[in-house]
Design a protein around this motif. Structure first.
Motif, mmCIF file in Angstrom:
data_model
loop_
_atom_site.group_PDB
_atom_site.id
_atom_site.type_symbol
_atom_site.label_atom_id
_atom_site.label_comp_id
_atom_site.label_asym_id
_atom_site.label_seq_id
_atom_site.Cartn_x
_atom_site.Cartn_y
_atom_site.Cartn_z
ATOM 1 N N ASN A 26 0.830 -1.211 0.000
ATOM 2 C CA ASN A 26 0.000 0.000 0.000
ATOM 3 C C ASN A 26 0.864 1.260 0.000
ATOM 4 O O ASN A 26 0.635 2.187 0.779
ATOM 5 C CB ASN A 26 -0.945 0.033 1.208
ATOM 6 N N ASN A 27 1.858 1.299 -0.878
ATOM 7 C CA ASN A 27 2.783 2.430 -0.874
ATOM 8 C C ASN A 27 2.101 3.758 -1.172
ATOM 9 O O ASN A 27 2.622 4.803 -0.812
ATOM 10 C CB ASN A 27 3.967 2.199 -1.811
ATOM 11 N N GLU A 28 0.912 3.718 -1.756
ATOM 12 C CA GLU A 28 0.180 4.968 -2.001
ATOM 13 C C GLU A 28 -0.295 5.606 -0.695
ATOM 14 O O GLU A 28 -0.653 6.778 -0.648
ATOM 15 C CB GLU A 28 -1.003 4.749 -2.956
ATOM 16 N N SER A 29 -0.251 4.837 0.391
ATOM 17 C CA SER A 29 -0.658 5.346 1.702
ATOM 18 C C SER A 29 0.449 6.106 2.420
ATOM 19 O O SER A 29 0.198 6.782 3.411
ATOM 20 C CB SER A 29 -1.104 4.193 2.601
ATOM 21 N N TYR A 30 1.682 5.983 1.945
ATOM 22 C CA TYR A 30 2.829 6.645 2.571
ATOM 23 C C TYR A 30 3.452 7.610 1.571
ATOM 24 O O TYR A 30 4.170 7.192 0.667
ATOM 25 C CB TYR A 30 3.868 5.610 3.023
ATOM 26 N N THR A 31 3.147 8.885 1.733
ATOM 27 C CA THR A 31 3.631 9.862 0.760
ATOM 28 C C THR A 31 4.473 10.948 1.429
ATOM 29 O O THR A 31 4.377 11.177 2.631
ATOM 30 C CB THR A 31 2.463 10.527 0.001
ATOM 31 N N LEU A 32 5.250 11.606 0.588
ATOM 32 C CA LEU A 32 6.097 12.717 0.999
ATOM 33 C C LEU A 32 6.104 13.715 -0.146
ATOM 34 O O LEU A 32 6.281 13.325 -1.300
ATOM 35 C CB LEU A 32 7.523 12.212 1.272
ATOM 36 N N GLU A 33 5.887 14.979 0.178
ATOM 37 C CA GLU A 33 5.910 16.032 -0.846
ATOM 38 C C GLU A 33 6.700 17.215 -0.310
ATOM 39 O O GLU A 33 6.456 17.691 0.802
ATOM 40 C CB GLU A 33 4.497 16.473 -1.210
ATOM 41 N N PHE A 34 7.655 17.685 -1.107
ATOM 42 C CA PHE A 34 8.442 18.860 -0.762
ATOM 43 C C PHE A 34 7.837 20.077 -1.446
ATOM 44 O O PHE A 34 7.647 20.067 -2.665
ATOM 45 C CB PHE A 34 9.896 18.706 -1.231
ATOM 46 N N LEU A 35 7.557 21.109 -0.676
ATOM 47 C CA LEU A 35 7.076 22.361 -1.241
ATOM 48 C C LEU A 35 8.261 23.319 -1.351
ATOM 49 O O LEU A 35 9.191 23.249 -0.543
ATOM 50 C CB LEU A 35 5.969 22.950 -0.364
ATOM 51 N N PRO A 36 8.251 24.216 -2.342
ATOM 52 C CA PRO A 36 9.401 25.095 -2.557
ATOM 53 C C PRO A 36 9.788 25.971 -1.369
ATOM 54 O O PRO A 36 10.944 26.318 -1.217
ATOM 55 C CB PRO A 36 8.972 25.966 -3.742
ATOM 56 N N GLY A 37 8.891 26.314 -0.490
ATOM 57 C CA GLY A 37 9.192 27.225 0.609
ATOM 58 C C GLY A 37 9.852 26.605 1.819
ATOM 59 O O GLY A 37 9.999 27.256 2.853
#
Length: 165
Positions: free
Chosen positions: A73-84
């Protein structure tokens, strides 16, 4: 004559300061003037390629006992970097955010806020959050994001969610 040289030097310094403050891309020219050569950040990751991308935790690579472990279920563990300087995370049942700092390939993820729902005994959330807390650096290889952990060879493998769909 000396006052003219001082005026010329002062004007050059003011132009260089104005250049760095107001003209994008001008800092390389300033480096050439003061240091005699361009300085480049060798080995730095192209951060534009990893920001505003939803990364899914796919597994661990380089573990001493197992060559690669896979996250169900890798779609359940996410990481997103925002530019700020902010990152967003999700787990099976929680979401949160925190701040990050980057220096070349070095990456530090500061602890942040996260919701507190109980995900169940089979959840990988405790491991996921613990591993994110010991990330030391990052690389981008073949469109996959690898986050190095501590001082060992173990890495968290992330894939771009758009490439999975």
């Amino acid at each position: 004559m000396k006052s003219m040289q001082k005026s010329s030097s002062l004007i050059l310094i003011l132009v260089l300061v104005a250049c760095t403050a107001f003209v994008p891309g001008c800092t390389e020219q300033v480096d050439e003037v003061f240091n005699g050569s361009k300085q480049t950040d060798v080995g730095a990751i192209d951060f534009v390629k990893i920001t505003n991308v939803t990364w899914q935790w796919a597994g661990l690579v380089g573990t001493p006992s197992v060559n690669q472990s896979v996250v169900p279920n890798n779609e359940s563990y996410t990481l997103e970097f925002l530019p700020g300087g902010t990152y967003l995370i999700t787990t099976e049942c929680n979401s949160g955010s925190g701040n990050y700092t980057v220096d070349g390939n070095s990456l530090t993820l500061a602890p942040g806020m996260i919701t507190l729902a109980y995900c169940g005994p089979e959840s990988l959330e405790p491991q996921y959050l613990s591993l994110l807390g010991i990330v030391t650096s990052m690389t981008l290889e073949d469109g996959q994001l690898l986050l190095s952990l501590g001082n060992n060879s173990e890495k968290m493998l992330f894939i771009n969610a758009e490439s999975v769909q």
